[in-house]
Design a protein around this motif. Structure first.
Motif, PDB file in Angstrom:
ATOM      1  N   ALA A  18     -14.568  21.526  42.074  1.00 56.43           N
ATOM      2  CA  ALA A  18     -14.698  20.431  43.042  1.00 56.43           C
ATOM      3  C   ALA A  18     -16.008  19.657  42.872  1.00 56.43           C
ATOM      4  O   ALA A  18     -16.270  18.705  43.601  1.00 56.43           O
ATOM      5  CB  ALA A  18     -14.555  20.959  44.462  1.00 56.43           C
ATOM      6  N   GLY A  68     -15.831  25.021  44.579  1.00 55.34           N
ATOM      7  CA  GLY A  68     -17.287  24.988  44.494  1.00 55.34           C
ATOM      8  C   GLY A  68     -17.779  23.600  44.130  1.00 55.34           C
ATOM      9  O   GLY A  68     -17.155  22.892  43.340  1.00 55.34           O
ATOM     10  N   LEU A  69     -18.922  23.214  44.700  1.00 55.28           N
ATOM     11  CA  LEU A  69     -19.409  21.844  44.531  1.00 55.28           C
ATOM     12  C   LEU A  69     -20.569  21.756  43.553  1.00 55.28           C
ATOM     13  O   LEU A  69     -21.114  20.686  43.331  1.00 55.28           O
ATOM     14  CB  LEU A  69     -19.832  21.287  45.896  1.00 55.28           C
ATOM     15  CG  LEU A  69     -18.654  21.095  46.877  1.00 55.28           C
ATOM     16  CD1 LEU A  69     -19.166  20.934  48.307  1.00 55.28           C
ATOM     17  CD2 LEU A  69     -17.823  19.894  46.466  1.00 55.28           C
ATOM     18  N   PRO A 117     -10.423  39.611  46.090  1.00 56.55           N
ATOM     19  CA  PRO A 117     -11.267  38.408  46.101  1.00 56.55           C
ATOM     20  C   PRO A 117     -10.493  37.102  46.247  1.00 56.55           C
ATOM     21  O   PRO A 117     -11.064  36.095  46.656  1.00 56.55           O
ATOM     22  CB  PRO A 117     -11.965  38.464  44.736  1.00 56.55           C
ATOM     23  CG  PRO A 117     -11.081  39.303  43.879  1.00 56.55           C
ATOM     24  CD  PRO A 117     -10.468  40.304  44.797  1.00 56.55           C
ATOM     25  N   SER A 159     -14.239  24.193  53.765  1.00 60.53           N
ATOM     26  CA  SER A 159     -13.133  24.309  52.814  1.00 60.53           C
ATOM     27  C   SER A 159     -12.290  25.553  53.070  1.00 60.53           C
ATOM     28  O   SER A 159     -11.544  25.989  52.196  1.00 60.53           O
ATOM     29  CB  SER A 159     -13.719  24.397  51.405  1.00 60.53           C
ATOM     30  OG  SER A 159     -14.687  25.437  51.365  1.00 60.53           O
ATOM     31  N   ASN A 192     -20.945  32.292  46.038  1.00 60.41           N
ATOM     32  CA  ASN A 192     -21.902  31.256  46.436  1.00 60.41           C
ATOM     33  C   ASN A 192     -22.700  31.597  47.684  1.00 60.41           C
ATOM     34  O   ASN A 192     -23.510  30.790  48.134  1.00 60.41           O
ATOM     35  CB  ASN A 192     -21.170  29.935  46.673  1.00 60.41           C
ATOM     36  CG  ASN A 192     -20.843  29.239  45.365  1.00 60.41           C
ATOM     37  OD1 ASN A 192     -21.337  29.634  44.313  1.00 60.41           O
ATOM     38  ND2 ASN A 192     -20.031  28.211  45.428  1.00 60.41           N
ATOM     39  N   GLY A 204     -21.776  29.229  53.481  1.00 59.30           N
ATOM     40  CA  GLY A 204     -22.045  29.109  54.915  1.00 59.30           C
ATOM     41  C   GLY A 204     -20.938  28.339  55.585  1.00 59.30           C
ATOM     42  O   GLY A 204     -19.868  28.121  55.017  1.00 59.30           O
ATOM     43  N   GLY A 205     -21.216  27.912  56.792  1.00 67.55           N
ATOM     44  CA  GLY A 205     -20.261  27.139  57.564  1.00 67.55           C
ATOM     45  C   GLY A 205     -20.871  26.890  58.920  1.00 67.55           C
ATOM     46  O   GLY A 205     -21.967  27.392  59.206  1.00 67.55           O
ATOM     47  N   GLU A 224     -23.380  33.817  42.035  1.00 69.93           N
ATOM     48  CA  GLU A 224     -22.565  32.786  41.386  1.00 69.93           C
ATOM     49  C   GLU A 224     -21.842  33.286  40.132  1.00 69.93           C
ATOM     50  O   GLU A 224     -21.752  32.586  39.124  1.00 69.93           O
ATOM     51  CB  GLU A 224     -23.415  31.548  41.065  1.00 69.93           C
ATOM     52  CG  GLU A 224     -24.137  31.005  42.302  1.00 69.93           C
ATOM     53  CD  GLU A 224     -24.638  29.582  42.131  1.00 69.93           C
ATOM     54  OE1 GLU A 224     -24.024  28.823  41.372  1.00 69.93           O
ATOM     55  OE2 GLU A 224     -25.658  29.240  42.771  1.00 69.93           O
ATOM     56  N   GLY A 225     -21.373  34.494  40.188  1.00 75.83           N
ATOM     57  CA  GLY A 225     -20.580  35.013  39.076  1.00 75.83           C
ATOM     58  C   GLY A 225     -21.380  35.243  37.807  1.00 75.83           C
ATOM     59  O   GLY A 225     -20.802  35.412  36.735  1.00 75.83           O
ATOM     60  N   ILE A 236     -18.175  40.443  38.295  1.00 79.77           N
ATOM     61  CA  ILE A 236     -16.982  39.855  38.887  1.00 79.77           C
ATOM     62  C   ILE A 236     -16.521  40.736  40.028  1.00 79.77           C
ATOM     63  O   ILE A 236     -16.282  41.933  39.839  1.00 79.77           O
ATOM     64  CB  ILE A 236     -15.838  39.725  37.867  1.00 79.77           C
ATOM     65  CG1 ILE A 236     -16.304  38.853  36.699  1.00 79.77           C
ATOM     66  CG2 ILE A 236     -14.600  39.132  38.526  1.00 79.77           C
ATOM     67  CD1 ILE A 236     -15.213  38.570  35.696  1.00 79.77           C
ATOM     68  N   GLU A 267     -26.183  26.050  50.911  1.00 74.77           N
ATOM     69  CA  GLU A 267     -24.959  26.849  50.902  1.00 74.77           C
ATOM     70  C   GLU A 267     -24.026  26.592  49.726  1.00 74.77           C
ATOM     71  O   GLU A 267     -23.107  27.355  49.510  1.00 74.77           O
ATOM     72  CB  GLU A 267     -24.192  26.638  52.220  1.00 74.77           C
ATOM     73  CG  GLU A 267     -23.874  25.174  52.499  1.00 74.77           C
ATOM     74  CD  GLU A 267     -23.073  24.959  53.802  1.00 74.77           C
ATOM     75  OE1 GLU A 267     -23.056  25.870  54.625  1.00 74.77           O
ATOM     76  OE2 GLU A 267     -22.473  23.890  53.942  1.00 74.77           O
TER      77      GLU A 267
HETATM   78  C1  LIG Z   1     -14.210  19.694  51.088  1.00 74.48           C
HETATM   79  C2  LIG Z   1     -15.145  20.829  50.819  1.00 74.48           C
HETATM   80  C3  LIG Z   1     -15.877  21.349  51.865  1.00 74.48           C
HETATM   81  C4  LIG Z   1     -16.752  22.402  51.649  1.00 74.48           C
HETATM   82  N1  LIG Z   1     -17.451  22.913  52.707  1.00 74.48           N
HETATM   83  C5  LIG Z   1     -18.303  23.954  52.532  1.00 74.48           C
HETATM   84  C6  LIG Z   1     -19.037  24.492  53.627  1.00 74.48           C
HETATM   85  O1  LIG Z   1     -18.914  24.075  54.773  1.00 74.48           O
HETATM   86  N2  LIG Z   1     -19.905  25.501  53.363  1.00 74.48           N
HETATM   87  C7  LIG Z   1     -20.059  26.004  52.108  1.00 74.48           C
HETATM   88  O2  LIG Z   1     -20.873  26.908  51.954  1.00 74.48           O
HETATM   89  N3  LIG Z   1     -19.377  25.518  51.070  1.00 74.48           N
HETATM   90  C8  LIG Z   1     -18.500  24.508  51.235  1.00 74.48           C
HETATM   91  N4  LIG Z   1     -17.809  24.016  50.160  1.00 74.48           N
HETATM   92  C9  LIG Z   1     -18.038  24.584  48.830  1.00 74.48           C
HETATM   93  C10 LIG Z   1     -17.026  25.688  48.402  1.00 74.48           C
HETATM   94  O3  LIG Z   1     -15.817  25.548  49.084  1.00 74.48           O
HETATM   95  C11 LIG Z   1     -17.575  27.086  48.627  1.00 74.48           C
HETATM   96  O4  LIG Z   1     -18.661  27.286  47.762  1.00 74.48           O
HETATM   97  C12 LIG Z   1     -16.536  28.204  48.409  1.00 74.48           C
HETATM   98  O5  LIG Z   1     -17.049  29.438  48.843  1.00 74.48           O
HETATM   99  C13 LIG Z   1     -16.090  28.330  46.967  1.00 74.48           C
HETATM  100  O6  LIG Z   1     -14.952  29.184  46.922  1.00 74.48           O
HETATM  101  P1  LIG Z   1     -13.926  29.105  45.713  1.00 74.48           P
HETATM  102  O7  LIG Z   1     -12.938  30.184  45.915  1.00 74.48           O
HETATM  103  O8  LIG Z   1     -13.380  27.752  45.606  1.00 74.48           O
HETATM  104  O9  LIG Z   1     -14.874  29.465  44.498  1.00 74.48           O
HETATM  105  P2  LIG Z   1     -15.056  28.756  43.081  1.00 74.48           P
HETATM  106  O10 LIG Z   1     -15.438  27.345  43.234  1.00 74.48           O
HETATM  107  O11 LIG Z   1     -13.883  29.047  42.256  1.00 74.48           O
HETATM  108  O12 LIG Z   1     -16.296  29.575  42.539  1.00 74.48           O
HETATM  109  C14 LIG Z   1     -17.563  29.456  43.126  1.00 74.48           C
HETATM  110  C15 LIG Z   1     -18.580  30.336  42.408  1.00 74.48           C
HETATM  111  O13 LIG Z   1     -18.310  31.708  42.657  1.00 74.48           O
HETATM  112  C16 LIG Z   1     -18.031  32.388  41.447  1.00 74.48           C
HETATM  113  N5  LIG Z   1     -16.916  33.286  41.742  1.00 74.48           N
HETATM  114  C17 LIG Z   1     -15.692  32.981  42.206  1.00 74.48           C
HETATM  115  N6  LIG Z   1     -14.957  34.077  42.381  1.00 74.48           N
HETATM  116  C18 LIG Z   1     -15.731  35.119  42.042  1.00 74.48           C
HETATM  117  C19 LIG Z   1     -15.547  36.529  41.989  1.00 74.48           C
HETATM  118  N7  LIG Z   1     -14.413  37.114  42.363  1.00 74.48           N
HETATM  119  N8  LIG Z   1     -16.575  37.293  41.556  1.00 74.48           N
HETATM  120  C20 LIG Z   1     -17.743  36.740  41.195  1.00 74.48           C
HETATM  121  N9  LIG Z   1     -17.975  35.436  41.230  1.00 74.48           N
HETATM  122  C21 LIG Z   1     -16.986  34.627  41.644  1.00 74.48           C
HETATM  123  C22 LIG Z   1     -17.718  31.322  40.440  1.00 74.48           C
HETATM  124  O14 LIG Z   1     -18.054  31.709  39.143  1.00 74.48           O
HETATM  125  C23 LIG Z   1     -18.575  30.181  40.909  1.00 74.48           C
HETATM  126  O15 LIG Z   1     -19.881  30.322  40.449  1.00 74.48           O
HETATM  127  C24 LIG Z   1     -16.929  22.941  50.353  1.00 74.48           C
HETATM  128  C25 LIG Z   1     -16.173  22.408  49.298  1.00 74.48           C
HETATM  129  C26 LIG Z   1     -15.296  21.367  49.510  1.00 74.48           C
HETATM  130  C27 LIG Z   1     -14.527  20.844  48.355  1.00 74.48           C
END
Ligand SMILES: Cc1cc2nc3c(=O)[nH]c(=O)nc-3n(C[C@H](O)[C@H](O)[C@H](O)COP(=O)(O)OP(=O)(O)OC[C@H]3O[C@@H](n4cnc5c(N)ncnc54)[C@H](O)[C@@H]3O)c2cc1C
Lengths: 431, 486
Positions: free
Chosen positions: B33, B78-79, B114, B138, B150, B153-154, B202-203, B207, B418
């Motif tokens: 993302a 993730g952003l 996870p 999200s 990551n 937060g929220g 951050e991975g 894992i 966050e």
């Molecule tokens: C519209 C929108 C709103 C958002 N709002 C917020 C918010 O309010 N607060 C906030 O904190 N974030 C927010 N985010 C960011 C994001 O959603 C968070 O960081 C979320 O926790 C990422 O989850 P994901 O499953 O999509 O992880 P990914 O994007 O797939 O991965 C994120 C990171 O974690 C690692 N990872 C993933 N899975 C594992 C695993 N099983 N073991 C080890 N490492 C792993 C990845 O390598 C990467 O570094 C927002 C994003 C969007 C698009």
């Protein structure tokens, strides 16, 4: 972390003395062993230099706060230098309206609490000897108190750290903001690592507003089972006490003069709400056969700080204290087993039902205590000997059964402290 | 080993439906993302979707054997570009490991895989009277594994803390393929706090294949207030006043005029359009305390020029007030084709000045900036609006966001509250940390992943040399103490 300066130990000791003030080694005994040199240092930079000198000369160093938690740790493998950090006690950064603070490691809990209370703020910690306990010691040992149930522990509140490393550097992590994901979590790397990976020279915390009022509900029950039933009912309720413990009859008698299994629940908040909360807690916990009473504000503060004396790692003579981690719902069974096995040798027992920890203090001869440890070490989810005479510890790992991941911990030690300068042998798996 | 051989081995581990290596299928995995304009797209050599921790471990062992990078990925929301395969390699997507394995409300924990979606976990816990506190905006899409990655937060993290405060233990596959459990259901597990170190890494260190989360009891009372202010500055002062007064709301969120308008146009949440800024405050806890604090917060808002304070009385009213906040990012499409979301935190007393600076920069760079953020934590989210097709605009956005970050760091803040550092912000790390700080972090990374195969090119900046630093330090010491350097 590469390159070495080799140095004769005696030369290093001389140079070390130039860095600060030497002090009487007999005041820095660890498990019966005095150091060759005790040194008071007053700046983070000199701490880093001292570490580098020790590392270069192969000297073993033990960081020293107030000495109040020095019971925790294995027998030192070597012990040359005690590093007294009480001169490193400044409040470096305090903006009350941000509710954050940065303090040096040697600052005592008493001093910190006094500064914070001027602004109606606090760290939710209790101590029976706050004049002695330092912030560095709290972070290094990671020992908490029952208020973790309501507020989280210091692990939840730490937002930044500075450590001195044996390569002579000062390294920071985190910062002064309450929400921060910039870089690795160096705070939690060092929290509870007993100074085995670096000497903590500064820590930053988020603070909490002090509650206007406090009360403690005490309910004495005729049996352990009933007390645990009451405690678990409170745990499952929405009544949100900030601490919830069950005291064994010996301990209840010592602190409140009633020799019965006693539940204690702490209420903190606005005056009116707290009174109502204590009342509702009583309705939830009490039974037909129990006796309840409520401790006033001042009594509440006294009760929990003195109780903390039974949950800490102050060096002990003739007794051994063990902390056992166990699921709250299983603590009752654990306690029953302890009573059956040790009966009158049980000096104190406190079940922190809010957290899932049991603290037991057992009396006996060295041989009896060693025997007791071989069994206690197998209890619960984890078991740690928090304090005992050195003779009791000999040959054991006081951290009990090793968790998985000890291999990673060993690699961390090799990376950050390749010469084994910091607290050698004292941490888990004799790291 | 050649590509075909690696492919065969992967197929043996995850089965035919668990492997993607067709360029078309891989396309979605070239992005997360984070904004493609800035982060680019990066194709992994293989994408695998394991169903068990054993498979994850086997894939990692294979990657080690053949020297390919490994990148864990959840939902890809993730952003900061954390889930991008910058050096190719094997992308391990954990979304198929999505079972809730155990819920033990009596002892306050649950064990989940996870790939469980954040909101699904809280929805499952709700009927039992509990919830999982971290609630990223999200949360309908993101996974618990990503939250752990990551340290997300929220809104409700103001009172309840961020992800790390709610993770009790982890099952994790380490870079050598070994699988271990860290932490546990009760606190103070002896040893180094590997759980704490892994959350937010951050991975790059391991894992996560199972997560033991803390369950939080649903509060007895909840109230939500919406306060309308003439401008951001007065709303910022009200925020500081609420925090300083010792009230700890569950959430304290701010939205500026631009956001209010977009949200109203898109979703009709009933926010006052004329307001320069609104604060959304949620209070929870014991009924008595909520009632008392609601009055105090309303009063503090009025003292800081709020001309309207609405209190939601029912669950429906509360949900409506939250709707606007929760859908704010989605409404941005009404304002501009693209937005760049900057995530930073400042000390809370620096909020008013920081918001002024953001406004100045918006004028200076001729870019509209919308603000919707976690004000109570000092965690800003300026959304810099732009159109990627307009010449020169992308560069202006980058300069503007760099200036915002620089300012935040200068007033004592940080790079990310966050969303993480990932790839996006790693080269800003030197704004906050010294080389010595970074070398210690690199030491941590090396202790877990000596071959640097786990999520390479993330978190730590390029181009700093720890060996040299240590050498200089040693030489300086030797000189200071008149020692001979060997
Ligand atoms: C519209 C929108 C709103 C958002 N709002 C917020 C918010 O309010 N607060 C906030 O904190 N974030 C927010 N985010 C960011 C994001 O959603 C968070 O960081 C979320 O926790 C990422 O989850 P994901 O499953 O999509 O992880 P990914 O994007 O797939 O991965 C994120 C990171 O974690 C690692 N990872 C993933 N899975 C594992 C695993 N099983 N073991 C080890 N490492 C792993 C990845 O390598 C990467 O570094 C927002 C994003 C969007 C698009």
């Amino acid at each position: 972390m590469t390159g070495t300066t080799r140095l004769a130990p005696d030369t290093a000791l001389q140079r070390l003395e130039e860095l600060g003030r030497s002090s009487d080694p007999s005041n820095y005994i660890v498990d019966g062993i005095p150091p060759r040199l005790a040194l008071e240092l007053a700046s983070p930079e000199t701490v880093a230099e001292a570490l580098a000198l020790c590392a270069a000369a192969g000297l073993a160093l033990v960081p020293w706060g107030g000495g109040g938690q020095m019971g925790l740790g294995n027998l030192p493998e070597r012990y040359d230098v005690a590093l007294d950090l009480r001169g490193l006690a400044a409040v470096v950064d305090y903006e009350p309206d941000d509710l954050t603070i940065g303090v040096q490691a040697g600052c005592t809990l008493a001093r910190l609490a006094a500064i914070l209370s001027e602004h109606g703020q606090m760290l939710p910690l209790d101590a029976d000897d706050p004049e002695r306990i330092t912030i560095g010691g709290l972070v290094a040992t990671g020992l908490g108190c029952p208020r973790r149930f309501g507020y989280g522990s210091l692990r939840d509140l730490i937002i930044g750290i500075t450590v001195a490393l044996p390569d002579g550097t000062l390294a920071r992590g985190g910062g002064m903001v309450v929400k921060n994901v910039s870089g690795y979590d160096m705070m939690r790397l060092h929290f509870g690592a007993l100074g085995s990976l670096g000497v903590i020279v500064r820590a930053n915390f988020k603070l909490l507003p002090s509650p206007e009022a406090q009360r403690t509900l005490l309910v004495a029950f005729p049996s352990l089972e009933e007390a645990m039933e009451g405690a678990l009912a409170v745990r499952g309720s929405q009544l949100a006490p900030t601490a919830l413990v069950v005291l064994a009859p010996v301990t209840a008698e010592r602190f409140i003069g009633m020799a019965r299994w006693t539940l204690a629940a702490r209420c903190e908040g606005p005056e009116g709400a707290v009174l109502r909360q204590a009342e509702r807690l009583r309705e939830t916990a009490a039974s037909a056969t129990s006796d309840a009473r409520i401790l006033e504000h001042e009594e509440t503060l006294r009760f929990w700080s003195s109780l903390q004396g039974k949950l800490g790692a102050t060096p002990l003579a003739n007794v051994m204290r063990v902390r056992i981690g166990e699921l709250p719902s299983q603590l009752g069974e654990l306690a029953a087993q302890l009573v059956t096995e040790w009966g009158s040798a049980l000096e104190d027992a406190v079940l922190d039902v809010g957290s899932g920890l049991a603290y037991v203090t057992v009396a006996g001869t060295v041989e009896e205590l060693r025997g007791a440890w071989t069994r206690l070490a197998g209890y619960g989810r984890h078991a740690t000997m928090l304090a005992a005479p050195g003779d009791v510890k000999a040959g054991y790992d006081v951290f009990g059964r090793h968790p998985e991941g000890v291999a990673v911990m060993r690699r961390l030690k090799e990376t950050f402290d390749p010469e084994r300068t910091l607290n050698p042998g004292r941490f888990i798996a004799l790291l | 080993m050649d590509r075909a051989a690696i492919r065969t081995r992967l197929l043996e581990i995850v089965g035919p439906d668990g492997l993607l290596d067709d360029p078309d299928e891989l396309l979605v995995y070239e992005y997360d993302a984070s904004d493609e304009v800035f982060a680019g797209h990066h194709r992994p050599d293989f994408t695998v979707l394991p169903r068990t921790a054993e498979q994850v471990s086997a894939v990692v062992r294979l990657a080690n054997e053949v020297g390919l990078p490994v990148i864990p990925r959840g939902a890809g929301t993730g952003l900061a570009g954390g889930a991008l395969a910058l050096r190719g390699g094997i992308l391990i997507v954990l979304t198929r490991m999505n079972r809730i394995l155990e819920v033990n409300e009596r002892d306050g924990y649950a064990i989940v895989e996870p790939g469980v979606i954040n909101l699904e976990l809280s929805t499952a816990l709700q009927p039992r009277g509990y919830f999982f506190a971290p609630d990223p905006a999200s949360q309908r899409a993101c996974t618990i594994g990503g939250n752990v990655g990551n340290n997300s937060g929220g809104p409700h993290c103001l009172k309840y803390g961020v992800t790390t405060n709610h993770i009790l233990g982890l099952e994790v596959v380490l870079p050598d393929g070994e699988r271990i459990w860290t932490g546990g259901p009760v606190p103070e597990t002896p040893g180094v706090d590997l759980t704490g170190v892994l959350v937010g890494s951050e991975g790059t260190l391991g894992i996560v294949t199972k997560v033991m989360v803390r369950l939080t009891r649903l509060p007895e009372g909840v109230s939500v207030l919406l306060a309308a202010f003439p401008d951001i500055e007065s709303a910022s002062h009200a925020t500081s006043a609420i925090i300083a007064a010792g009230v700890l709301p569950a959430a304290l969120e701010m939205m500026d005029q631009l956001t209010i308008k977009a949200v109203e146009d898109a979703f009709h949440a009933g926010y006052p359009r004329e307001a320069g800024a609104v604060l959304l405050v949620e209070l929870d806890g014991l009924q008595e305390i909520v009632a008392e604090n609601t009055g105090r917060v309303a009063e503090l808002c009025r003292q800081h020029s709020a001309w309207e304070v609405r209190v939601a009385r029912t669950k429906e009213e509360r949900d409506l007030l939250w709707l606007g906040r929760k859908s704010a990012f989605g409404a941005m499409g009404r304002l501009a084709p693209n937005y760049y979301l900057v995530d930073t935190t400042v000390p809370r007393t620096k909020l008013p000045a920081t918001m002024r600076r953001v406004e100045e920069l918006s004028r200076e760079y001729r870019l509209s900036i919308a603000n919707v953020f976690h004000a109570g934590d000092g965690n800003l989210h300026p959304l810099v609006l732009f159109d990627r097709h307009r010449p020169g605009e992308v560069e202006r956005v980058l300069e503007c966001t760099t200036e915002i970050l620089r300012y935040c760091v200068d007033v004592g803040g940080t790079l990310s509250g966050e969303h993480g550092i990932g790839f996006e912000k790693r080269d800003y790390m030197t704004l906050v940390f010294t080389t010595e700080d970074l070398c210690a972090m690199a030491g941590l990374k090396r202790s877990f992943d000596p071959r640097e195969l786990f999520n390479p090119e993330k978190v730590l900046p390029t181009g700093f040399r720890c060996g040299e630093v240590a050498l200089l330090r040693q030489q300086a010491l030797a000189q200071r103490f008149g020692l001979e350097y060997v």
